[in-house]
Write a protein that holds these residues in place. Structure first.
Motif, PDB file in Angstrom:
ATOM      1  N   PRO A 331     -24.263  -3.282 -16.657  1.00 16.62           N
ATOM      2  CA  PRO A 331     -24.408  -3.849 -18.007  1.00 16.62           C
ATOM      3  C   PRO A 331     -23.385  -4.926 -18.342  1.00 16.62           C
ATOM      4  CG  PRO A 331     -23.277  -1.736 -18.135  1.00 16.62           C
ATOM      5  CD  PRO A 331     -23.643  -1.936 -16.680  1.00 16.62           C
ATOM      6  N   SER A 332     -22.564  -5.333 -17.379  1.00 24.72           N
ATOM      7  CA  SER A 332     -21.485  -6.278 -17.670  1.00 24.72           C
ATOM      8  C   SER A 332     -22.004  -7.666 -18.037  1.00 24.72           C
ATOM      9  CB  SER A 332     -20.538  -6.374 -16.477  1.00 24.72           C
ATOM     10  OG  SER A 332     -21.258  -6.607 -15.281  1.00 24.72           O
ATOM     11  N   VAL A 333     -23.112  -8.101 -17.438  1.00 20.16           N
ATOM     12  CA  VAL A 333     -23.613  -9.446 -17.733  1.00 20.16           C
ATOM     13  C   VAL A 333     -24.150  -9.541 -19.161  1.00 20.16           C
ATOM     14  CG1 VAL A 333     -25.309 -11.206 -17.109  1.00 20.16           C
ATOM     15  CG2 VAL A 333     -24.009 -10.044 -15.313  1.00 20.16           C
ATOM     16  N   PRO A 334     -25.002  -8.601 -19.615  1.00 17.61           N
ATOM     17  CA  PRO A 334     -25.409  -8.661 -21.029  1.00 17.61           C
ATOM     18  C   PRO A 334     -24.229  -8.567 -21.992  1.00 17.61           C
ATOM     19  CG  PRO A 334     -26.818  -7.139 -19.820  1.00 17.61           C
ATOM     20  CD  PRO A 334     -25.721  -7.543 -18.893  1.00 17.61           C
ATOM     21  N   LEU A 335     -23.231  -7.743 -21.642  1.00 18.83           N
ATOM     22  CA  LEU A 335     -22.039  -7.631 -22.492  1.00 18.83           C
ATOM     23  C   LEU A 335     -21.309  -8.971 -22.552  1.00 18.83           C
ATOM     24  CD1 LEU A 335     -20.024  -5.985 -24.159  1.00 18.83           C
ATOM     25  CD2 LEU A 335     -18.926  -5.293 -22.008  1.00 18.83           C
ATOM     26  N   ALA A 336     -21.215  -9.660 -21.417  1.00 17.12           N
ATOM     27  CA  ALA A 336     -20.533 -10.957 -21.389  1.00 17.12           C
ATOM     28  C   ALA A 336     -21.287 -11.990 -22.224  1.00 17.12           C
ATOM     29  CB  ALA A 336     -20.391 -11.440 -19.950  1.00 17.12           C
ATOM     30  N   ARG A 337     -22.602 -11.952 -22.188  1.00 20.49           N
ATOM     31  CA  ARG A 337     -23.381 -12.876 -23.030  1.00 20.49           C
ATOM     32  C   ARG A 337     -23.058 -12.649 -24.506  1.00 20.49           C
ATOM     33  NH1 ARG A 337     -27.480 -15.285 -20.123  1.00 20.49           N
ATOM     34  NH2 ARG A 337     -28.166 -14.180 -18.248  1.00 20.49           N
ATOM     35  N   LYS A 338     -22.995 -11.384 -24.895  1.00 17.45           N
ATOM     36  CA  LYS A 338     -22.662 -11.049 -26.281  1.00 17.45           C
ATOM     37  C   LYS A 338     -21.276 -11.557 -26.629  1.00 17.45           C
ATOM     38  CE  LYS A 338     -21.695  -7.039 -29.236  1.00 17.45           C
ATOM     39  NZ  LYS A 338     -21.672  -5.557 -29.318  1.00 17.45           N
ATOM     40  N   VAL A 339     -20.333 -11.317 -25.726  1.00 18.48           N
ATOM     41  CA  VAL A 339     -18.951 -11.732 -25.950  1.00 18.48           C
ATOM     42  C   VAL A 339     -18.860 -13.253 -26.051  1.00 18.48           C
ATOM     43  CG1 VAL A 339     -16.737 -11.921 -24.760  1.00 18.48           C
ATOM     44  CG2 VAL A 339     -17.849  -9.702 -24.957  1.00 18.48           C
ATOM     45  N   GLY A 340     -19.543 -13.944 -25.139  1.00 14.59           N
ATOM     46  CA  GLY A 340     -19.518 -15.395 -25.170  1.00 14.59           C
ATOM     47  C   GLY A 340     -20.124 -15.962 -26.428  1.00 14.59           C
ATOM     48  N   SER A 341     -21.171 -15.328 -26.921  1.00 13.42           N
ATOM     49  CA  SER A 341     -21.822 -15.781 -28.155  1.00 13.42           C
ATOM     50  C   SER A 341     -20.931 -15.544 -29.369  1.00 13.42           C
ATOM     51  CB  SER A 341     -23.161 -15.066 -28.334  1.00 13.42           C
ATOM     52  OG  SER A 341     -24.042 -15.379 -27.268  1.00 13.42           O
ATOM     53  N   ASP A 373     -17.865   0.548 -19.527  1.00 15.71           N
ATOM     54  CA  ASP A 373     -18.049   1.336 -20.750  1.00 15.71           C
ATOM     55  C   ASP A 373     -16.832   1.213 -21.666  1.00 15.71           C
ATOM     56  OD1 ASP A 373     -20.476   2.146 -19.804  1.00 15.71           O
ATOM     57  OD2 ASP A 373     -19.855   4.192 -19.299  1.00 15.71           O
ATOM     58  N   THR A 374     -15.650   1.275 -21.083  1.00 19.83           N
ATOM     59  CA  THR A 374     -14.426   1.176 -21.883  1.00 19.83           C
ATOM     60  C   THR A 374     -14.244  -0.239 -22.430  1.00 19.83           C
ATOM     61  OG1 THR A 374     -13.407   2.892 -20.510  1.00 19.83           O
ATOM     62  CG2 THR A 374     -11.930   1.550 -21.864  1.00 19.83           C
ATOM     63  N   VAL A 375     -14.533  -1.236 -21.603  1.00 18.97           N
ATOM     64  CA  VAL A 375     -14.450  -2.621 -22.072  1.00 18.97           C
ATOM     65  C   VAL A 375     -15.392  -2.833 -23.259  1.00 18.97           C
ATOM     66  CG1 VAL A 375     -14.899  -5.034 -21.472  1.00 18.97           C
ATOM     67  CG2 VAL A 375     -13.740  -3.545 -19.835  1.00 18.97           C
ATOM     68  N   ALA A 376     -16.597  -2.303 -23.151  1.00 19.36           N
ATOM     69  CA  ALA A 376     -17.574  -2.451 -24.236  1.00 19.36           C
ATOM     70  C   ALA A 376     -17.072  -1.798 -25.520  1.00 19.36           C
ATOM     71  CB  ALA A 376     -18.913  -1.844 -23.816  1.00 19.36           C
ATOM     72  N   GLN A 377     -16.427  -0.641 -25.395  1.00 20.35           N
ATOM     73  CA  GLN A 377     -15.899   0.038 -26.579  1.00 20.35           C
ATOM     74  C   GLN A 377     -14.788  -0.780 -27.230  1.00 20.35           C
ATOM     75  OE1 GLN A 377     -14.950   4.183 -26.065  1.00 20.35           O
ATOM     76  NE2 GLN A 377     -13.787   4.303 -27.977  1.00 20.35           N
ATOM     77  N   VAL A 378     -13.910  -1.352 -26.404  1.00 21.69           N
ATOM     78  CA  VAL A 378     -12.827  -2.174 -26.954  1.00 21.69           C
ATOM     79  C   VAL A 378     -13.400  -3.402 -27.667  1.00 21.69           C
ATOM     80  CG1 VAL A 378     -10.795  -3.567 -26.395  1.00 21.69           C
ATOM     81  CG2 VAL A 378     -11.172  -1.393 -25.229  1.00 21.69           C
ATOM     82  N   VAL A 379     -14.384  -4.051 -27.057  1.00 18.06           N
ATOM     83  CA  VAL A 379     -15.020  -5.219 -27.684  1.00 18.06           C
ATOM     84  C   VAL A 379     -15.673  -4.824 -28.996  1.00 18.06           C
ATOM     85  CG1 VAL A 379     -16.903  -6.891 -27.454  1.00 18.06           C
ATOM     86  CG2 VAL A 379     -15.352  -6.485 -25.528  1.00 18.06           C
ATOM     87  N   GLU A 380     -16.361  -3.678 -28.998  1.00 16.61           N
ATOM     88  CA  GLU A 380     -17.044  -3.229 -30.217  1.00 16.61           C
ATOM     89  C   GLU A 380     -16.040  -2.943 -31.328  1.00 16.61           C
ATOM     90  OE1 GLU A 380     -20.277  -2.406 -32.593  1.00 16.61           O
ATOM     91  OE2 GLU A 380     -20.284  -3.172 -30.532  1.00 16.61           O
ATOM     92  N   GLU A 381     -14.945  -2.270 -30.994  1.00 15.87           N
ATOM     93  CA  GLU A 381     -13.949  -1.916 -31.997  1.00 15.87           C
ATOM     94  C   GLU A 381     -13.246  -3.139 -32.577  1.00 15.87           C
ATOM     95  OE1 GLU A 381     -12.637   2.468 -30.187  1.00 15.87           O
ATOM     96  OE2 GLU A 381     -11.251   0.774 -30.140  1.00 15.87           O
ATOM     97  N   GLN A 382     -13.053  -4.155 -31.751  1.00 14.88           N
ATOM     98  CA  GLN A 382     -12.298  -5.318 -32.196  1.00 14.88           C
ATOM     99  C   GLN A 382     -13.200  -6.501 -32.549  1.00 14.88           C
ATOM    100  OE1 GLN A 382      -8.779  -6.273 -29.989  1.00 14.88           O
ATOM    101  NE2 GLN A 382      -8.355  -4.157 -29.453  1.00 14.88           N
TER     102      GLN A 382
END
Length: 424
Positions: A331-341, A373-382
């Motif tokens: 799931p890292s690529v979809p997460l990166a798209r979200k982060v980049g956006s 999973d942990t990276v996604a949680q940190v991104v979501e929280e911040q």
């Protein structure tokens, strides 16, 4: 057709506009003892009429190698990030050069690579791993040097800091994927580009389900089937975080919106990326997996370096596969798209949290699937504090600090399922 940003790595624009200097180009190599750095030095040594290394930098983990490189290349300056190792480096240099012979200038400390990047040269090759490469990237651009960029993290976390400094054509990408896109983009004008297609080997776990990934060990994750890389990049390739970072990098380098940047799995790693044009034509750049080719292209641009690497052997049969990306398992690529956006400091949070989680996985504190999973949680929280168009270096550093702290907290409470720890 409008594009979302300025094209920084533009194969149709040369920076500076005047012809290259006569004689060998002066090159500074940052991260000289790492994988990219050692291969760049190999390219230089095989082409003494084209390139001359004037400065080297390294973190400090391989003092003897750094001193040997400095002596062989006869550089003017050596930079080391660990100030406590400056004396050891000086002694190693004296041993290489011999009694009574002058040794290179030594720069020591966390800002040593940044000072070196700002000094006189033609091209700075940034082969540092991680976001610590941001300050040297900014220094090289501000000094007006050509930047051969292997340190993707500096562009990703720096975002507008980098894009506001870089002139069109000033950055030449070194990553094999972005070098491939750079070359394929020569085949058309920017309005003719329909999509960028970034290829991924799939790493050592291609074809496994998410459930099958939970118990993999660091040793298994480090065993990349195609490329020989350092531990951080190898783990990022196994999780495909590296590919997510490359999607963000492609957006920033070439100004193509995220919805027009695709990832396809290509296990053989011969086709490094492709550009699809509006008429349905697709141009691909193909070569055996050897980083010396994109390194040589970046150092020699706009000229190609003859014999930089071996070409494809067309006298042999080849079978090349292209497979869709399994975003459930990776799931890292979809997460990166979200982060980049999201923009702002979100990419810095994503990258910093990932670096901490990779360290935790290598130490046996976090399961493999727990990295993303942990990276996604940190991104979501911040997330609420990440968005925004204005950005300062202080913003990036503060966001990274928060992300690292939170990632360490989460990794410490998650508990590891791995049975093998690796010292990076």
């Amino acid at each position: 057709m409008t594009l979302s940003a300025v094209c920084l790595a533009d194969p149709h624009t040369r920076y500076p506009a005047e012809p290259p200097p006569e004689g060998p180009r002066d090159i500074v190599v940052l991260g000289s003892t790492g994988s990219i750095g050692t291969q760049a030095i190999d390219v230089v040594l095989r082409n003494p009429g084209l390139f001359r290394v004037t400065g080297l930098s390294a973190a400090g983990g391989r003092i003897d190698l750094l001193a040997g490189q400095a002596h062989r290349l006869q550089v003017r300056t050596v930079a080391i990030a660990r100030e406590d190792l400056a004396v050891e480096l000086r002694e190693a240099l004296r041993a290489q050069y011999g009694v009574g012979q002058p040794i290179p200038e030594i720069l020591a400390g966390p800002d040593a690579a940044t000072r070196l990047a700002a000094g006189p040269c033609h091209t700075v090759l940034n082969g540092i791993t991680g976001s610590i490469g941001l300050a040297p990237t900014l220094a090289a651009l501000e000094a007006g040097h050509i930047l051969a960029l292997a340190n993707k993290e500096s562009l990703i976390v720096g975002g507008p800091l980098v894009t506001s400094l870089a002139k069109p054509g000033q950055i030449i990408p070194v990553d094999s994927e972005h070098s491939a896109l750079f070359q394929a983009l020569m085949g058309g004008t920017r309005p003719e580009v329909a999509r960028l297609v970034v290829t991924a080997s799939g790493g050592p776990f291609r074809g496994r389900s998410r459930g099958e990934l939970a118990g993999v060990t660091p040793g298994e994750a480090l065993a990349h089937p195609t490329w020989d890389m350092g531990p951080v990049i190898s783990i990022n390739s196994a999780t495909l975080v590296n590919k997510g970072l490359e999607v963000i990098e492609a957006h920033l380098l070439y100004g193509i919106p995220f919805e027009r940047i695709e990832v396809v799995v290509h296990p053989q790693s011969y086709v490094h990326s492709m550009v699809e044009f509006v008429d349905g034509s697709t141009l691909a750049q193909a070569s055996p997996p050897d980083m010396r080719m994109p390194i040589a292209l970046a150092l020699g641009w706009p000229e190609r370096v003859p014999g930089a690497a071996a070409p494809c052997d067309w006298t042999r049969a080849h079978t090349w596969e292209f497979l869709p990306l399994d975003t459930d398992a990776f799931p890292s690529v979809p997460l990166a798209r979200k982060v980049g956006s999201l923009g702002g400091t979100a990419p810095a949070v994503f990258n910093a949290a990932n670096e901490e989680c990779v360290d935790a996985f290598l130490a046996g504190l976090l399961p493999f699937t727990g990295i993303v999973d942990t990276v996604a949680q940190v991104v979501e929280e911040q997330g609420d504090s990440c968005s925004g168009t204005s950005l300062t270096l202080s913003d990036v550093l503060e966001a990274e600090t928060r992300a690292r702290r939170r990632a360490r907290e989460l990794a410490g409470t998650a508990g590891g399922t791995t049975t093998e720890a690796v010292t990076a």
